[in-house]
Design a protein around this motif. Structure first.
Motif, PDB file in Angstrom:
ATOM      1  N   ILE A  51      22.490 -21.841  -0.101  1.00  0.00           N
ATOM      2  CA  ILE A  51      22.714 -22.753   1.025  1.00  0.00           C
ATOM      3  C   ILE A  51      23.981 -22.358   1.780  1.00  0.00           C
ATOM      4  O   ILE A  51      24.002 -22.278   3.009  1.00  0.00           O
ATOM      5  CB  ILE A  51      22.815 -24.200   0.514  1.00  0.00           C
ATOM      6  N   GLN A  78      25.473 -19.517   1.967  1.00  0.00           N
ATOM      7  CA  GLN A  78      25.294 -18.281   2.734  1.00  0.00           C
ATOM      8  C   GLN A  78      24.668 -18.554   4.084  1.00  0.00           C
ATOM      9  O   GLN A  78      25.046 -17.957   5.094  1.00  0.00           O
ATOM     10  CB  GLN A  78      24.420 -17.301   1.953  1.00  0.00           C
ATOM     11  N   LEU A  79      23.704 -19.465   4.086  1.00  0.00           N
ATOM     12  CA  LEU A  79      23.037 -19.772   5.352  1.00  0.00           C
ATOM     13  C   LEU A  79      23.976 -20.530   6.284  1.00  0.00           C
ATOM     14  O   LEU A  79      24.104 -20.193   7.463  1.00  0.00           O
ATOM     15  CB  LEU A  79      21.782 -20.607   5.089  1.00  0.00           C
ATOM     16  N   ALA A 106      26.753 -18.330   7.679  1.00  0.00           N
ATOM     17  CA  ALA A 106      26.374 -17.107   8.378  1.00  0.00           C
ATOM     18  C   ALA A 106      26.867 -17.178   9.820  1.00  0.00           C
ATOM     19  O   ALA A 106      26.581 -18.151  10.533  1.00  0.00           O
ATOM     20  CB  ALA A 106      24.860 -16.921   8.343  1.00  0.00           C
ATOM     21  N   SER A 158      19.678 -14.412   8.342  1.00  0.00           N
ATOM     22  CA  SER A 158      20.111 -15.292   7.253  1.00  0.00           C
ATOM     23  C   SER A 158      19.095 -16.394   6.987  1.00  0.00           C
ATOM     24  O   SER A 158      18.979 -16.867   5.867  1.00  0.00           O
ATOM     25  CB  SER A 158      21.477 -15.897   7.594  1.00  0.00           C
ATOM     26  N   ILE A 159      18.353 -16.787   8.003  1.00  0.00           N
ATOM     27  CA  ILE A 159      17.348 -17.832   7.782  1.00  0.00           C
ATOM     28  C   ILE A 159      16.198 -17.297   6.938  1.00  0.00           C
ATOM     29  O   ILE A 159      15.764 -17.946   5.976  1.00  0.00           O
ATOM     30  CB  ILE A 159      16.835 -18.371   9.131  1.00  0.00           C
ATOM     31  N   ARG A 177      16.382 -14.922   4.878  1.00  0.00           N
ATOM     32  CA  ARG A 177      16.908 -14.717   3.528  1.00  0.00           C
ATOM     33  C   ARG A 177      16.939 -16.040   2.760  1.00  0.00           C
ATOM     34  O   ARG A 177      16.591 -16.110   1.586  1.00  0.00           O
ATOM     35  CB  ARG A 177      18.300 -14.101   3.591  1.00  0.00           C
ATOM     36  N   PHE A 178      17.337 -17.087   3.456  1.00  0.00           N
ATOM     37  CA  PHE A 178      17.351 -18.413   2.818  1.00  0.00           C
ATOM     38  C   PHE A 178      15.952 -18.806   2.368  1.00  0.00           C
ATOM     39  O   PHE A 178      15.747 -19.239   1.229  1.00  0.00           O
ATOM     40  CB  PHE A 178      17.908 -19.444   3.803  1.00  0.00           C
TER      41      PHE A 178
END
Lengths: 150, 150
Positions: free
Chosen positions: A105, A107-108, A111, B3-4, B6-7
């Motif tokens: 979470i 990381q998102l 970002a 990043s989305i 990846r999430f």
DNA sequence: TTATTCGTTCAGTGTGTACTGAACGCTGTA
DNA sequence: TACAGCGTTCAGTACACACTGAACGAATAA
């Protein structure tokens, strides 16, 4: 099928539900019922599994902190016993997985290239908060069961 | 992969580690990020999955208490939103599984035809005690996250 | 009625992986 | 040295299951 076999088979089912090999559950049940120590060969023979499976799954249970291996003096065989606190490591595993979710979470959210709308940030925050409280109460359970020395 | 994505993919991994289909994790992540409501077809189209998978996995997430379905007046489509307390049901599921483990132990201990040695009974008792404290702290987490009305 | 648009179900496919059994390396014994 | 017993590794298999896509029933529209 007597009640002991049924117990072992149910432990296998629970292991499977946890994403573990069935054999690992059977080995664990075998130790819970029969104590130990047992040699590597005894495990394979008494459970009727191949030595390959015995090797893989005893290592898995060692990594989980459920079994411990030791060498009897004067014997070349490996012996296994239930660990002193066999179940704490499982809880620690849960905690690690939840922490991994929290990191996902973060990381998102952190970002730089993504601009998430406020509502999305709120939902992500709620999810992260859920993991935090779940981790916290798992830690409490860890302490209660005596695994607080780590 | 931004990043989305990846999430979403990480949520799929975590779902898989929990023994759930990867797609269910992707759907859940999709709702956490994008909110809702989304129609059945939107879920299938936007995630690029078959309608069969969309059907199976939305039902799974409904059963888990993560998604809720409702009908928009004047529309024949099914719509889905994140449930109000999406995560409590997961904890309840953990509790149920641990209670099932306790029952398994009790069935063995209470079986009339088996006379277990004292040491075995002690180990079984320790295992049962572990499940009890784990259940107890999970209940505490349930209350803290607001799911204490069940 | 027929046509259309839903969601569900189910047979078929692909894939991951638990498990086996044989080959292997290692260690101690003769 | 050779030999025997130990645990590990790995190729092969068997199986479970996620996923797809087509067929289906139900509900609405024309």
């Amino acid at each position: 099928m007597d009640s002991i076999e049924r117990f072992i088979e149910q432990m296998a089912n629970h292991a499977e539900a946890d994403g573990l090999p069935r054999i690992s559950g059977r080995i664990m049940a075998y130790f819970v019922i029969n104590g130990g120590p047992f040699s590597f060969s005894e495990i394979a023979d008494n459970l009727g599994i191949s030595r390959g499976s015995a090797s893989t799954n005893t290592r898995l249970l060692r990594d989980l902190g459920i079994l411990e291996r030791y060498q009897k003096p004067g014997s070349r065989q490996d012996y296994y016993v239930l660990a002193v606190q066999p179940y704490q490591r499982l809880l620690k595993g849960y905690i690690e997985r939840m922490e991994s979710s929290i990191n996902n979470i973060k990381q998102l959210v952190d970002a730089p290239e993504t601009e998430l709308p406020t509502a999305a940030l709120e939902r992500l925050d709620a999810l992260e908060g859920f993991y935090h409280t779940a981790i916290e109460s798992t830690r409490v359970a860890l302490e209660k069961t005596g695994g607080n020395h780590a």
